[in-house]
Design a protein around this motif. Structure first.
Motif, PDB file in Angstrom:
ATOM      1  N   PRO A   1       4.056   2.433  -8.453  1.00  9.28           N
ATOM      2  CA  PRO A   1       3.228   2.532  -9.665  1.00  9.28           C
ATOM      3  C   PRO A   1       2.491   1.225  -9.979  1.00  9.28           C
ATOM      4  N   ARG A   2       3.131   0.105  -9.707  1.00  5.87           N
ATOM      5  CA  ARG A   2       2.482  -1.186  -9.935  1.00  5.87           C
ATOM      6  C   ARG A   2       1.280  -1.345  -9.004  1.00  5.87           C
ATOM      7  N   ALA A   3       1.421  -0.944  -7.743  1.00  3.88           N
ATOM      8  CA  ALA A   3       0.298  -1.033  -6.811  1.00  3.88           C
ATOM      9  C   ALA A   3      -0.855  -0.159  -7.284  1.00  3.88           C
ATOM     10  N   PHE A   4      -0.551   1.053  -7.787  1.00  5.01           N
ATOM     11  CA  PHE A   4      -1.603   1.916  -8.323  1.00  5.01           C
ATOM     12  C   PHE A   4      -2.267   1.260  -9.533  1.00  5.01           C
ATOM     13  N   SER A   5      -1.456   0.659 -10.403  1.00  2.00           N
ATOM     14  CA  SER A   5      -2.009  -0.050 -11.558  1.00  2.00           C
ATOM     15  C   SER A   5      -2.882  -1.219 -11.109  1.00  2.00           C
ATOM     16  N   PHE A   6      -2.453  -1.915 -10.057  1.00  2.00           N
ATOM     17  CA  PHE A   6      -3.258  -3.023  -9.536  1.00  2.00           C
ATOM     18  C   PHE A   6      -4.563  -2.523  -8.924  1.00  2.00           C
TER      19      PHE A   6
ATOM     20  N   ALA B   1     -15.828  -4.614  -6.778  1.00  3.41           N
ATOM     21  CA  ALA B   1     -14.819  -3.675  -7.278  1.00  3.41           C
ATOM     22  C   ALA B   1     -13.958  -3.145  -6.134  1.00  3.41           C
ATOM     23  N   CYS B   2     -14.583  -2.823  -5.007  1.00  6.98           N
ATOM     24  CA  CYS B   2     -13.819  -2.350  -3.845  1.00  6.98           C
ATOM     25  C   CYS B   2     -12.921  -3.460  -3.303  1.00  6.98           C
ATOM     26  N   GLY B   3     -13.452  -4.677  -3.218  1.00  8.18           N
ATOM     27  CA  GLY B   3     -12.673  -5.792  -2.682  1.00  8.18           C
ATOM     28  C   GLY B   3     -11.417  -6.072  -3.488  1.00  8.18           C
ATOM     29  N   LEU B   4     -11.577  -6.209  -4.804  1.00 13.28           N
ATOM     30  CA  LEU B   4     -10.393  -6.473  -5.628  1.00 13.28           C
ATOM     31  C   LEU B   4      -9.571  -5.207  -5.843  1.00 13.28           C
ATOM     32  N   GLY B   5     -10.249  -4.051  -5.868  1.00 15.89           N
ATOM     33  CA  GLY B   5      -9.525  -2.784  -6.030  1.00 15.89           C
ATOM     34  C   GLY B   5      -8.589  -2.491  -4.881  1.00 15.89           C
ATOM     35  N   LEU B   6      -8.913  -2.958  -3.698  1.00 16.81           N
ATOM     36  CA  LEU B   6      -8.021  -2.812  -2.544  1.00 16.81           C
ATOM     37  C   LEU B   6      -7.140  -4.040  -2.340  1.00 16.81           C
ATOM     38  N   GLY B   7      -7.677  -5.209  -2.677  1.00 11.47           N
ATOM     39  CA  GLY B   7      -6.929  -6.448  -2.464  1.00 11.47           C
ATOM     40  C   GLY B   7      -5.724  -6.609  -3.376  1.00 11.47           C
ATOM     41  N   PHE B   8      -5.882  -6.267  -4.652  1.00  9.98           N
ATOM     42  CA  PHE B   8      -4.759  -6.399  -5.586  1.00  9.98           C
ATOM     43  C   PHE B   8      -3.557  -5.550  -5.175  1.00  9.98           C
ATOM     44  N   PRO B   9      -3.737  -4.247  -4.909  1.00 11.09           N
ATOM     45  CA  PRO B   9      -2.552  -3.470  -4.523  1.00 11.09           C
ATOM     46  C   PRO B   9      -1.983  -3.890  -3.175  1.00 11.09           C
ATOM     47  N   ALA B  10      -2.829  -4.309  -2.245  1.00  9.94           N
ATOM     48  CA  ALA B  10      -2.323  -4.769  -0.945  1.00  9.94           C
ATOM     49  C   ALA B  10      -1.460  -6.012  -1.120  1.00  9.94           C
TER      50      ALA B  10
END
Length: 159
Positions: free
Chosen positions: A69-74, A108-117
């Protein structure tokens, strides 16, 4: 908000080191990055916590969630933060004809994928985000993924 502005300032300063040699308005890059990321992070966290509380009926704290859930939130936080960051940077470089009009979406894509990774790496291979190593992993992975989406367009502007 002060920490989110600091995060944006650090990111902007790292990017500014290279941009200052190639882009006439590079001095504004640091400010726009600090403001864009700072506002995006603050707005994203508030949005996640308010919506999370509305959906669950109890306070939601990002760092207290389970890993998935945290990864989804990130993912959501990264997309919001990246969009704000991209809009602020695009506004700053509006006179740069080679900066793509979809710059906010790339961010948005960069941070949207980078944060959960980065979050998943910290949770699975390190001691989570509360450890210095986990926090460092989040920052490094997020920055690397963001860079993979934005480095080529910035290189075109810098030429």
């Amino acid at each position: 908000p002060a920490l989110t502005l600091l995060a944006g300032a650090v990111l902007g300063a790292v990017q500014w080191i290279e941009l200052r040699r190639h882009v006439e308005l590079a001095g504004r890059w640091l400010l726009s990055t600090a403001l864009g990321l700072g506002i995006g992070l603050a707005a994203g966290v508030v949005l996640l916590e308010v919506v999370g509380e509305l959906l669950t009926g109890q306070p939601m704290r990002l760092l207290q969630q389970e890993p998935l859930p945290r990864a989804f939130s990130f993912l959501i936080l990264g997309a919001i933060s990246g969009l704000c960051l991209g809009f602020a940077q695009r506004l700053m470089l509006r006179r740069a004809p080679r900066l793509p009009s979809n710059w906010p979406l790339l961010s948005a894509c960069g941070l949207g994928l980078g944060f959960p990774a980065g979050s998943l790496l910290a949770d699975t291979a390190l001691s989570g985000l509360t450890s210095p190593a986990g926090l460092l992993a989040l920052v490094v992975v997020s920055g690397a993924v963001l860079g993979s989406f934005t480095a080529r367009p910035v290189a075109r502007v810098a030429v």
